[in-house]
Design a protein around this motif. Structure first.
Motif, PDB file in Angstrom:
ATOM      1  N   ARG A  44       0.843  -1.206   0.000  1.00 15.63           N
ATOM      2  CA  ARG A  44       0.000   0.000   0.000  1.00 15.63           C
ATOM      3  C   ARG A  44       0.877   1.255   0.000  1.00 15.63           C
ATOM      4  O   ARG A  44       0.501   2.299  -0.583  1.00 15.63           O
ATOM      5  CB  ARG A  44      -0.938  -0.023   1.216  1.00 15.63           C
ATOM      6  N   ASP A  45       2.040   1.166   0.622  1.00 18.96           N
ATOM      7  CA  ASP A  45       2.930   2.326   0.717  1.00 18.96           C
ATOM      8  C   ASP A  45       3.439   2.788  -0.648  1.00 18.96           C
ATOM      9  O   ASP A  45       3.900   3.933  -0.780  1.00 18.96           O
ATOM     10  CB  ASP A  45       4.121   2.011   1.614  1.00 18.96           C
ATOM     11  N   GLU A  46       3.381   1.914  -1.659  1.00 18.00           N
ATOM     12  CA  GLU A  46       3.817   2.320  -3.004  1.00 18.00           C
ATOM     13  C   GLU A  46       2.922   3.420  -3.574  1.00 18.00           C
ATOM     14  O   GLU A  46       3.291   4.081  -4.547  1.00 18.00           O
ATOM     15  CB  GLU A  46       3.820   1.115  -3.946  1.00 18.00           C
ATOM     16  N   PHE A  47       1.752   3.610  -2.969  1.00 10.08           N
ATOM     17  CA  PHE A  47       0.819   4.639  -3.420  1.00 10.08           C
ATOM     18  C   PHE A  47       0.744   5.804  -2.439  1.00 10.08           C
ATOM     19  O   PHE A  47      -0.221   6.564  -2.446  1.00 10.08           O
ATOM     20  CB  PHE A  47      -0.567   4.030  -3.635  1.00 10.08           C
ATOM     21  N   ARG A 134       1.299   7.682  -8.585  1.00  9.64           N
ATOM     22  CA  ARG A 134       0.590   6.639  -7.821  1.00  9.64           C
ATOM     23  C   ARG A 134      -0.157   7.253  -6.639  1.00  9.64           C
ATOM     24  O   ARG A 134      -1.282   6.844  -6.318  1.00  9.64           O
ATOM     25  CB  ARG A 134       1.564   5.559  -7.356  1.00  9.64           C
ATOM     26  N   LYS A 135       0.440   8.235  -5.986  1.00 12.18           N
ATOM     27  CA  LYS A 135      -0.236   8.914  -4.875  1.00 12.18           C
ATOM     28  C   LYS A 135      -1.489   9.623  -5.376  1.00 12.18           C
ATOM     29  O   LYS A 135      -2.538   9.601  -4.731  1.00 12.18           O
ATOM     30  CB  LYS A 135       0.723   9.915  -4.222  1.00 12.18           C
ATOM     31  N   GLU A 136      -1.390  10.236  -6.559  1.00 10.66           N
ATOM     32  CA  GLU A 136      -2.545  10.906  -7.154  1.00 10.66           C
ATOM     33  C   GLU A 136      -3.651   9.905  -7.466  1.00 10.66           C
ATOM     34  O   GLU A 136      -4.831  10.148  -7.192  1.00 10.66           O
ATOM     35  CB  GLU A 136      -2.120  11.636  -8.431  1.00 10.66           C
ATOM     36  N   LEU A 137      -3.271   8.759  -8.002  1.00 12.00           N
ATOM     37  CA  LEU A 137      -4.238   7.706  -8.310  1.00 12.00           C
ATOM     38  C   LEU A 137      -4.962   7.239  -7.050  1.00 12.00           C
ATOM     39  O   LEU A 137      -6.183   7.044  -7.059  1.00 12.00           O
ATOM     40  CB  LEU A 137      -3.516   6.526  -8.972  1.00 12.00           C
ATOM     41  N   ALA A 138      -4.225   7.071  -5.967  1.00  9.73           N
ATOM     42  CA  ALA A 138      -4.807   6.554  -4.726  1.00  9.73           C
ATOM     43  C   ALA A 138      -5.746   7.554  -4.063  1.00  9.73           C
ATOM     44  O   ALA A 138      -6.587   7.163  -3.240  1.00  9.73           O
ATOM     45  CB  ALA A 138      -3.700   6.174  -3.745  1.00  9.73           C
ATOM     46  N   ASN A 139      -5.622   8.836  -4.408  1.00  9.08           N
ATOM     47  CA  ASN A 139      -6.424   9.870  -3.765  1.00  9.08           C
ATOM     48  C   ASN A 139      -7.342  10.610  -4.736  1.00  9.08           C
ATOM     49  O   ASN A 139      -7.951  11.607  -4.375  1.00  9.08           O
ATOM     50  CB  ASN A 139      -5.501  10.872  -3.065  1.00  9.08           C
ATOM     51  N   ASP A 140      -7.441  10.115  -5.960  1.00  7.91           N
ATOM     52  CA  ASP A 140      -8.245  10.765  -6.986  1.00  7.91           C
ATOM     53  C   ASP A 140      -9.735  10.514  -6.720  1.00  7.91           C
ATOM     54  O   ASP A 140     -10.161   9.362  -6.656  1.00  7.91           O
ATOM     55  CB  ASP A 140      -7.854  10.207  -8.356  1.00  7.91           C
TER      56      ASP A 140
END
Length: 205
Positions: A44-47, A134-140
């Motif tokens: 999960r940390d990859e995002f 990836r962070k953007e994807l996880a919080n989009d």
């Protein structure tokens, strides 16, 4: 990566119509069809950290989505209308109404689902994205929705070939949003997933 289309980002949506299904079919045609990549290296940390404040509004993403998807929400005092204490969810996965009360034993009744699960995304192209992407994807908001906790847990990291919402009335919008996310973040679909999405979308027209 751009911002989420407005018809998905807010409530109510206008997805699930014949025109939206037609657009999604065209969009699906632009998405590569490949086999599943190994899950090696996924965490999960990859995002990024869970529920970061990526839009810098002072609230984490979980509370942003609860505030967006719930009605009659009441905020915890002293949080600048950020932390949702209670509200009502018209759950799209089950077609039922759920009363939400924040608490140790009740918060999990409603979970924030990634429409495209992060593990699925990892195995279909997200390994090649940057950490920020990836962070953007996880919080989009396009990829997030408040949902019935047990149903979301049952979904796990399954794609459209192996899991669809029990509420059949939501399936058109569900695969439309999955298609939009995968197109937005340059992810791919497997052959079985592609065929499952096509079958759903053709029934929406």
């Amino acid at each position: 990566m751009g911002s989420a289309p407005s018809n998905f980002a807010g409530q109510p949506t206008v997805a699930g119509t014949a025109s939206e299904a037609s657009k999604a079919l065209v969009q699906l045609g632009s998405i590569p069809v490949k086999g599943l990549a190994p899950k090696t290296g996924y965490t999960r940390d990859e995002f990024g950290p869970a529920w970061a404040d990526t839009d810098h509004n002072g609230c984490d993403t979980r509370n942003d989505i609860l505030a967006r998807d719930l009605t009659g929400e009441i905020f915890k005092p002293g949080t600048n209308n950020c932390v949702v204490a209670s509200g009502t969810l018209a759950d799209k996965y089950t077609g039922t109404t759920i009363n939400f009360v924040r608490g140790r034993d009740s918060s999990s009744d409603i979970q924030i689902d990634h429409i495209v699960p992060l593990s699925d995304a990892w195995q279909k192209g997200a390994q090649q994205l940057t950490a920020d992407q990836r962070k953007e994807l996880a919080n989009d908001p396009l990829n997030l929705m408040a949902a019935d906790g047990p149903t979301n847990s049952a979904k796990g990291d399954k794609d459209a070939a192996t899991w669809l919402p029990p509420n059949k009335a939501f399936r058109c919008e569900y695969v439309e949003r999955q298609t939009a996310v995968k197109a937005e973040y340059s992810l791919w679909v497997t052959p079985a997933e592609h065929d499952a999405i096509v079958d759903i979308l053709k029934g929406c027209q």
